[in-house]
Write a protein that holds these residues in place. Structure first.
Motif, PDB file in Angstrom:
ATOM      1  N   VAL A   1       0.844  -1.194   0.000  1.00  0.00           N
ATOM      2  CA  VAL A   1       0.000   0.000   0.000  1.00  0.00           C
ATOM      3  C   VAL A   1       0.884   1.250   0.000  1.00  0.00           C
ATOM      4  CG1 VAL A   1      -1.621   1.354   1.375  1.00  0.00           C
ATOM      5  CG2 VAL A   1      -1.972  -1.098   1.100  1.00  0.00           C
ATOM      6  N   GLY A   2       0.523   2.189  -0.863  1.00  0.00           N
ATOM      7  CA  GLY A   2       1.285   3.418  -0.987  1.00  0.00           C
ATOM      8  C   GLY A   2       2.414   3.358  -1.988  1.00  0.00           C
ATOM      9  N   GLY A   3       2.676   2.172  -2.513  1.00  0.00           N
ATOM     10  CA  GLY A   3       3.753   2.010  -3.470  1.00  0.00           C
ATOM     11  C   GLY A   3       3.367   2.412  -4.882  1.00  0.00           C
ATOM     12  N   SER A   4       4.299   2.171  -5.807  1.00  0.00           N
ATOM     13  CA  SER A   4       4.103   2.574  -7.194  1.00  0.00           C
ATOM     14  C   SER A   4       4.462   1.433  -8.145  1.00  0.00           C
ATOM     15  CB  SER A   4       4.984   3.783  -7.532  1.00  0.00           C
ATOM     16  OG  SER A   4       4.662   4.896  -6.736  1.00  0.00           O
ATOM     17  N   LEU A   5       3.822   1.445  -9.286  1.00  0.00           N
ATOM     18  CA  LEU A   5       4.141   0.544 -10.386  1.00  0.00           C
ATOM     19  C   LEU A   5       3.945   1.307 -11.684  1.00  0.00           C
ATOM     20  CD1 LEU A   5       2.391  -2.865  -9.530  1.00  0.00           C
ATOM     21  CD2 LEU A   5       4.855  -2.457  -9.684  1.00  0.00           C
ATOM     22  N   ARG A   6       4.660   0.894 -12.722  1.00  0.00           N
ATOM     23  CA  ARG A   6       4.437   1.444 -14.048  1.00  0.00           C
ATOM     24  C   ARG A   6       4.137   0.306 -15.014  1.00  0.00           C
ATOM     25  NH1 ARG A   6       8.158   4.883 -18.305  1.00  0.00           N
ATOM     26  NH2 ARG A   6       9.150   2.849 -18.601  1.00  0.00           N
ATOM     27  N   LEU A   7       2.969   0.379 -15.606  1.00  0.00           N
ATOM     28  CA  LEU A   7       2.569  -0.597 -16.618  1.00  0.00           C
ATOM     29  C   LEU A   7       2.927  -0.073 -18.004  1.00  0.00           C
ATOM     30  CD1 LEU A   7      -0.983  -1.592 -15.312  1.00  0.00           C
ATOM     31  CD2 LEU A   7       1.260  -2.471 -14.623  1.00  0.00           C
ATOM     32  N   SER A   8       3.255  -0.998 -18.885  1.00  0.00           N
ATOM     33  CA  SER A   8       3.553  -0.654 -20.272  1.00  0.00           C
ATOM     34  C   SER A   8       2.664  -1.452 -21.200  1.00  0.00           C
ATOM     35  CB  SER A   8       5.021  -0.957 -20.601  1.00  0.00           C
ATOM     36  OG  SER A   8       5.896  -0.215 -19.797  1.00  0.00           O
ATOM     37  N   CYS A   9       2.324  -0.853 -22.319  1.00  0.00           N
ATOM     38  CA  CYS A   9       1.532  -1.532 -23.343  1.00  0.00           C
ATOM     39  C   CYS A   9       2.183  -1.239 -24.687  1.00  0.00           C
ATOM     40  CB  CYS A   9       0.095  -1.053 -23.323  1.00  0.00           C
ATOM     41  SG  CYS A   9      -0.938  -1.766 -24.622  1.00  0.00           S
ATOM     42  N   ALA A  10       2.835  -2.237 -25.238  1.00  0.00           N
ATOM     43  CA  ALA A  10       3.519  -2.088 -26.516  1.00  0.00           C
ATOM     44  C   ALA A  10       2.623  -2.589 -27.637  1.00  0.00           C
ATOM     45  CB  ALA A  10       4.828  -2.854 -26.503  1.00  0.00           C
ATOM     46  N   ALA A  11       2.425  -1.764 -28.648  1.00  0.00           N
ATOM     47  CA  ALA A  11       1.572  -2.115 -29.777  1.00  0.00           C
ATOM     48  C   ALA A  11       2.416  -2.440 -31.004  1.00  0.00           C
ATOM     49  CB  ALA A  11       0.629  -0.967 -30.094  1.00  0.00           C
ATOM     50  N   SER A  12       1.978  -3.412 -31.745  1.00  0.00           N
ATOM     51  CA  SER A  12       2.669  -3.772 -32.978  1.00  0.00           C
ATOM     52  C   SER A  12       1.654  -4.168 -34.036  1.00  0.00           C
ATOM     53  CB  SER A  12       3.635  -4.934 -32.734  1.00  0.00           C
ATOM     54  OG  SER A  12       2.937  -6.082 -32.296  1.00  0.00           O
ATOM     55  N   GLY A  13       2.036  -4.047 -35.271  1.00  0.00           N
ATOM     56  CA  GLY A  13       1.180  -4.502 -36.352  1.00  0.00           C
ATOM     57  C   GLY A  13       0.473  -3.393 -37.099  1.00  0.00           C
ATOM     58  N   ARG A  14       0.326  -2.207 -36.491  1.00  0.00           N
ATOM     59  CA  ARG A  14      -0.289  -1.093 -37.208  1.00  0.00           C
ATOM     60  C   ARG A  14       0.018   0.192 -36.479  1.00  0.00           C
ATOM     61  NH1 ARG A  14      -6.476   0.231 -36.494  1.00  0.00           N
ATOM     62  NH2 ARG A  14      -5.531   2.287 -36.596  1.00  0.00           N
ATOM     63  N   SER A  15      -0.264   1.289 -37.149  1.00  0.00           N
ATOM     64  CA  SER A  15      -0.080   2.591 -36.529  1.00  0.00           C
ATOM     65  C   SER A  15      -1.344   2.999 -35.795  1.00  0.00           C
ATOM     66  CB  SER A  15       0.246   3.645 -37.593  1.00  0.00           C
ATOM     67  OG  SER A  15       0.211   4.942 -37.024  1.00  0.00           O
ATOM     68  N   PHE A  16      -1.188   3.549 -34.615  1.00  0.00           N
ATOM     69  CA  PHE A  16      -2.331   3.988 -33.834  1.00  0.00           C
ATOM     70  C   PHE A  16      -2.419   5.502 -33.769  1.00  0.00           C
ATOM     71  CE2 PHE A  16      -4.087   0.118 -32.281  1.00  0.00           C
ATOM     72  CZ  PHE A  16      -3.046  -0.780 -32.303  1.00  0.00           C
ATOM     73  N   SER A  17      -1.957   6.177 -34.829  1.00  0.00           N
ATOM     74  CA  SER A  17      -1.886   7.628 -34.788  1.00  0.00           C
ATOM     75  C   SER A  17      -3.248   8.283 -34.721  1.00  0.00           C
ATOM     76  CB  SER A  17      -1.125   8.141 -36.014  1.00  0.00           C
ATOM     77  OG  SER A  17      -1.810   7.756 -37.195  1.00  0.00           O
ATOM     78  N   ASN A  18      -4.296   7.598 -35.138  1.00  0.00           N
ATOM     79  CA  ASN A  18      -5.635   8.177 -35.090  1.00  0.00           C
ATOM     80  C   ASN A  18      -6.531   7.496 -34.073  1.00  0.00           C
ATOM     81  OD1 ASN A  18      -5.128  10.029 -37.195  1.00  0.00           O
ATOM     82  ND2 ASN A  18      -5.391   8.378 -38.673  1.00  0.00           N
ATOM     83  N   SER A  19      -5.936   6.832 -33.134  1.00  0.00           N
ATOM     84  CA  SER A  19      -6.714   6.036 -32.196  1.00  0.00           C
ATOM     85  C   SER A  19      -6.483   6.493 -30.769  1.00  0.00           C
ATOM     86  CB  SER A  19      -6.336   4.558 -32.315  1.00  0.00           C
ATOM     87  OG  SER A  19      -6.534   4.095 -33.629  1.00  0.00           O
ATOM     88  N   GLY A  20      -7.308   5.981 -29.904  1.00  0.00           N
ATOM     89  CA  GLY A  20      -7.105   6.141 -28.485  1.00  0.00           C
ATOM     90  C   GLY A  20      -6.630   4.834 -27.894  1.00  0.00           C
ATOM     91  N   THR A  21      -5.916   4.916 -26.812  1.00  0.00           N
ATOM     92  CA  THR A  21      -5.485   3.732 -26.087  1.00  0.00           C
ATOM     93  C   THR A  21      -5.875   3.895 -24.637  1.00  0.00           C
ATOM     94  OG1 THR A  21      -3.604   3.456 -27.577  1.00  0.00           O
ATOM     95  CG2 THR A  21      -3.558   2.219 -25.538  1.00  0.00           C
ATOM     96  N   ALA A  22      -6.331   2.824 -24.035  1.00  0.00           N
ATOM     97  CA  ALA A  22      -6.858   2.905 -22.676  1.00  0.00           C
ATOM     98  C   ALA A  22      -6.377   1.752 -21.826  1.00  0.00           C
ATOM     99  CB  ALA A  22      -8.388   2.900 -22.724  1.00  0.00           C
ATOM    100  N   TRP A  23      -6.511   1.954 -20.546  1.00  0.00           N
ATOM    101  CA  TRP A  23      -6.311   0.888 -19.568  1.00  0.00           C
ATOM    102  C   TRP A  23      -7.647   0.623 -18.873  1.00  0.00           C
ATOM    103  CZ3 TRP A  23      -1.970  -1.997 -19.052  1.00  0.00           C
ATOM    104  CH2 TRP A  23      -0.800  -1.497 -19.596  1.00  0.00           C
TER     105      TRP A  23
END
Length: 120
Positions: A13-35
């Motif tokens: 409790v009180g700690g930190s984490l960083r999640l990553s989401c790597a995308a491959s296969g297409r460009s997401f320049s016109n998209s949104g990304t969510a968690w």
């Protein structure tokens, strides 16, 4: 299209984490990304979203001020920095890419999920 989520783990409790989401296969320049996240016995819930083409972000009230979503377009990767973690943040976290919004149906592509456990 593939989304690869990583960075989950066990934290106190009180700690930190960083999640990553790597995308491959297409460009997401016109998209949104969510968690999104899903705890045992509960429905999948929205956490945060960011547009690839700009700096617009959107947070669930329960994480606003504690979590920060960001993206690195050069790496086609989205991050979720989670600070001041609480036991109720315990869940499997999923990244998703597609349109925009806080509903799972807005997103067409999903990662495999990464477990975050916050111990008290």
């Amino acid at each position: 299209v593939q989304l690869q989520a990583s960075g989950g783990g066990l934290v106190q409790v009180g700690g930190s984490l960083r999640l990553s989401c790597a995308a491959s296969g297409r460009s997401f320049s016109n998209s949104g990304t969510a968690w999104f996240r899903q705890a045992p016995g509960k429905e999948r819930e929205f956490v945060a979203a960011v547009r690839w083409s700009g700096s617009t972000t959107y947070y669930a009230g329960s994480v606003k001020g504690r979590f920060t979503i960001s993206r690195d377009n050069a790496k086609n990767t989205v991050y979720l920095q989670m600070n001041s973690l609480k036991p109720e943040d315990t869940a499997v976290y999923y990244c998703a890419a597609g349109s925009w919004g806080s509903y799972p149906k807005a997103y067409d592509y999903w990662g495999q999920g990464t477990q975050v456990t916050v111990s008290s």
